[in-house]
Design a protein around this motif. Structure first.
Motif, PDB file in Angstrom:
ATOM      1  N   LEU A  99       0.616  -1.286   0.094  1.00 56.35           N
ATOM      2  CA  LEU A  99      -0.044   0.309  -0.186  1.00 56.35           C
ATOM      3  C   LEU A  99       0.918   1.083   0.389  1.00 56.35           C
ATOM      4  N   LYS A 100       2.329   0.825   0.430  1.00 55.99           N
ATOM      5  CA  LYS A 100       2.823   1.970   1.147  1.00 55.99           C
ATOM      6  C   LYS A 100       3.312   2.751  -0.780  1.00 55.99           C
ATOM      7  N   ASP A 106      -0.162   8.577   1.609  1.00 56.93           N
ATOM      8  CA  ASP A 106      -0.580   9.903   1.656  1.00 56.93           C
ATOM      9  C   ASP A 106      -1.595  10.010   1.291  1.00 56.93           C
ATOM     10  N   VAL A 107      -2.614  10.546   2.177  1.00 56.02           N
ATOM     11  CA  VAL A 107      -3.460  10.597   2.005  1.00 56.02           C
ATOM     12  C   VAL A 107      -4.016  11.953   1.880  1.00 56.02           C
ATOM     13  N   LYS A 108      -3.361  13.349   2.293  1.00 60.42           N
ATOM     14  CA  LYS A 108      -3.080  14.428   2.153  1.00 60.42           C
ATOM     15  C   LYS A 108      -4.456  14.942   2.282  1.00 60.42           C
ATOM     16  N   GLY A 109      -5.069  14.265   3.317  1.00 64.96           N
ATOM     17  CA  GLY A 109      -6.188  15.663   4.329  1.00 64.96           C
ATOM     18  C   GLY A 109      -7.626  15.048   3.671  1.00 64.96           C
ATOM     19  N   ARG A 110      -7.791  13.862   2.519  1.00 59.31           N
ATOM     20  CA  ARG A 110      -8.354  13.598   2.286  1.00 59.31           C
ATOM     21  C   ARG A 110      -8.866  12.461   3.959  1.00 59.31           C
ATOM     22  N   SER A 111     -10.343  11.662   3.077  1.00 61.00           N
ATOM     23  CA  SER A 111     -11.013  10.915   4.580  1.00 61.00           C
ATOM     24  C   SER A 111      -9.319   9.292   3.835  1.00 61.00           C
ATOM     25  N   LYS A 112      -9.502   8.940   5.664  1.00 58.78           N
ATOM     26  CA  LYS A 112      -8.373   7.531   5.484  1.00 58.78           C
ATOM     27  C   LYS A 112      -9.464   6.980   4.257  1.00 58.78           C
ATOM     28  N   HIS A 113      -8.151   5.644   4.103  1.00 63.06           N
ATOM     29  CA  HIS A 113      -9.049   4.310   3.291  1.00 63.06           C
ATOM     30  C   HIS A 113      -9.298   3.260   3.617  1.00 63.06           C
ATOM     31  N   ARG A 114     -11.053   2.949   3.928  1.00 64.91           N
ATOM     32  CA  ARG A 114     -11.674   1.700   4.383  1.00 64.91           C
ATOM     33  C   ARG A 114     -11.375   0.294   4.377  1.00 64.91           C
ATOM     34  N   LEU A 115     -10.683  -0.256   5.407  1.00 63.75           N
ATOM     35  CA  LEU A 115     -10.259  -1.806   5.052  1.00 63.75           C
ATOM     36  C   LEU A 115     -11.163  -2.284   5.558  1.00 63.75           C
ATOM     37  N   SER A 127      -2.590  -1.206  13.769  1.00 62.59           N
ATOM     38  CA  SER A 127      -2.337   0.393  14.546  1.00 62.59           C
ATOM     39  C   SER A 127      -1.667   1.443  13.747  1.00 62.59           C
ATOM     40  N   SER A 128       0.022   0.893  13.191  1.00 66.61           N
ATOM     41  CA  SER A 128       0.433   1.577  12.868  1.00 66.61           C
ATOM     42  C   SER A 128       0.708   2.708  11.979  1.00 66.61           C
ATOM     43  N   CYS A 129      -0.877   2.012  11.478  1.00 65.58           N
ATOM     44  CA  CYS A 129      -1.537   2.921   9.747  1.00 65.58           C
ATOM     45  C   CYS A 129      -2.564   4.015  10.621  1.00 65.58           C
ATOM     46  N   SER A 130      -2.980   3.587  11.374  1.00 68.22           N
ATOM     47  CA  SER A 130      -4.374   4.289  11.916  1.00 68.22           C
ATOM     48  C   SER A 130      -4.046   6.278  11.709  1.00 68.22           C
ATOM     49  N   SER A 131      -3.767   6.487  10.912  1.00 65.56           N
ATOM     50  CA  SER A 131      -3.442   7.910  10.252  1.00 65.56           C
ATOM     51  C   SER A 131      -4.296   7.476   9.238  1.00 65.56           C
ATOM     52  N   TRP A 132      -3.882   7.007   8.070  1.00 64.10           N
ATOM     53  CA  TRP A 132      -4.613   6.735   7.153  1.00 64.10           C
ATOM     54  C   TRP A 132      -5.681   5.317   6.509  1.00 64.10           C
ATOM     55  N   LEU A 133      -5.013   4.239   7.449  1.00 64.19           N
ATOM     56  CA  LEU A 133      -6.958   3.167   7.488  1.00 64.19           C
ATOM     57  C   LEU A 133      -7.894   2.916   8.736  1.00 64.19           C
ATOM     58  N   GLY A 197     -10.966   0.269  -6.199  1.00 65.25           N
ATOM     59  CA  GLY A 197     -10.541  -0.965  -4.801  1.00 65.25           C
ATOM     60  C   GLY A 197      -9.827  -2.625  -5.007  1.00 65.25           C
ATOM     61  N   LEU A 198      -8.634  -2.941  -3.744  1.00 63.07           N
ATOM     62  CA  LEU A 198      -8.232  -3.278  -3.406  1.00 63.07           C
ATOM     63  C   LEU A 198      -8.625  -4.688  -2.612  1.00 63.07           C
TER      64      LEU A 198
END
Ligand SMILES: C[S@@+](CC[C@H](N)C(=O)[O-])C[C@H]1O[C@@H](n2cnc3c(N)ncnc32)[C@H](O)[C@@H]1O
Length: 287
Positions: A99-100, A106-115, A127-133, A197-198
């Motif tokens: 994903l990286k 890099d969500v740049k102010g957009r909403s996080k990706h829903r997994l 948990s280490s990806c909580s800012s973008w997932l 989507g992935l």
């Protein structure tokens, strides 16, 4: 001999501690996991057969053995051990790396990706990806309040249609005993993903390297038939696991390929029987 009156579905109950799983030995974990898969498959077959005295008795014996092994709780405990010892951690490490690479962190102010994480043994794998997932873990048998107890196959496809950015099926498809349900699981994931989507898929390597009915080429073609384009594939000779990342695309409009509807022997010899089958709908009767 098991009594015919004994019931039912202990595999989703937590019940007792298994004798075999008291050990954290990876070898005994794998042996127990394999036995679980055999028993679950047998249980599914027996439930589909017309009920008679002999069938009832065999089913009761299968149920009893599953219960004695500790039910789904023991299976999950063994899987957690396998996750650590066989893979040097969970599959999520590989998914996060991919994903990286795609810039998803890099969500740049957009909403996080829903997994949607299907088959979650722990609530904090990401948990280490909580800012973008934004993760929703689910499992048939939840081991934590943050894990929703939910059968993925029973999720409302209409309600979830196009809702998810990413779905993870790590060591879940091979857990499903019925080959048609495995295909249904992948088709449902396709439906629930948003456009582009992935899907992350992880399977034990022998499901593709040593199956009578599945090869890498066959799996790739089957996924394309559902409407998935392969972006990544990772495995190593002698390894235990294989990982793939797919992007949702439109299913092909060309006539359906009916080799995915029934098991076709692709390799001879002493092989396992792992297979995925698709129930092809639409206006495409078998040739
Ligand atoms: C082998 S564990 C895999 C756990 C983890 N995803 C991993 O990669 O190590 C399989 C998990 O999938 C869950 N599972 C199997 N079928 C499922 C379904 N239809 N819906 C939700 N969870 C399911 C099982 O309960 C089990 O906890």
């Amino acid at each position: 001999m098991a009594r015919a009156t004994k019931r039912k579905v202990p595999v989703t109950s937590s019940s007792k501690q298994p004798s075999a799983s008291g050990s954290s030995n990876p070898h005994s974990s794998r042996t127990l996991i394999r036995r679980f898969h055999v028993l679950l498959k047998r249980q599914t077959q027996l439930r589909k057969e017309p009920t008679n005295a002999s069938n009832k008795q065999t089913l009761a014996a299968v149920d009893k053995e599953i219960e004695e092994l500790g039910g789904l709780s023991a299976y999950q405990r063994m899987s957690t051990i396998g996750q650590g010892s066989d893979r040097g951690g969970g599959s999520e490490k590989i998914l996060v790396e991919w994903l990286k690479d795609l810039g998803w962190d890099d969500v740049k102010g957009r909403s996080k990706h829903r997994l949607l994480e299907v088959g979650a043994l722990k609530p904090d794998n990401y948990s280490s990806c909580s800012s973008w997932l934004d993760v929703q873990p689910i499992d048939l048998h939840s081991q934590h309040p943050s894990i929703l107890e939910q059968d993925f196959l029973l999720m409302d496809a209409m309600h979830h249609q196009g809702k998810w950015d990413l779905i993870s099926l790590s060591l879940v498809v091979n857990f499903v005993p019925d080959a048609n349900d495995r295909g249904r699981m992948l088709q449902l994931a396709h439906r629930m993903l948003r456009r582009d989507g992935l899907l992350f898929l992880a399977l034990p390597l022998p499901c593709v390297t040593n199956s009578r009915y599945t090869t890498f080429e066959h799996l790739r073609a089957l996924m394309e038939m559902i409407g998935f384009t392969q972006l990544q594939e990772r495995w190593k000779p002698g390894g235990r696991m294989a990982y793939w990342l797919y992007r949702k695309a439109e299913p092909p409009t060309t006539p359906r390929d009916h080799r995915f509807q029934k098991k076709t022997v692709l390799r001879q010899g002493n092989r396992n029987n792992f297979a995925i089958l698709l129930q092809l709908t639409s206006a495409s009767p078998p040739a």
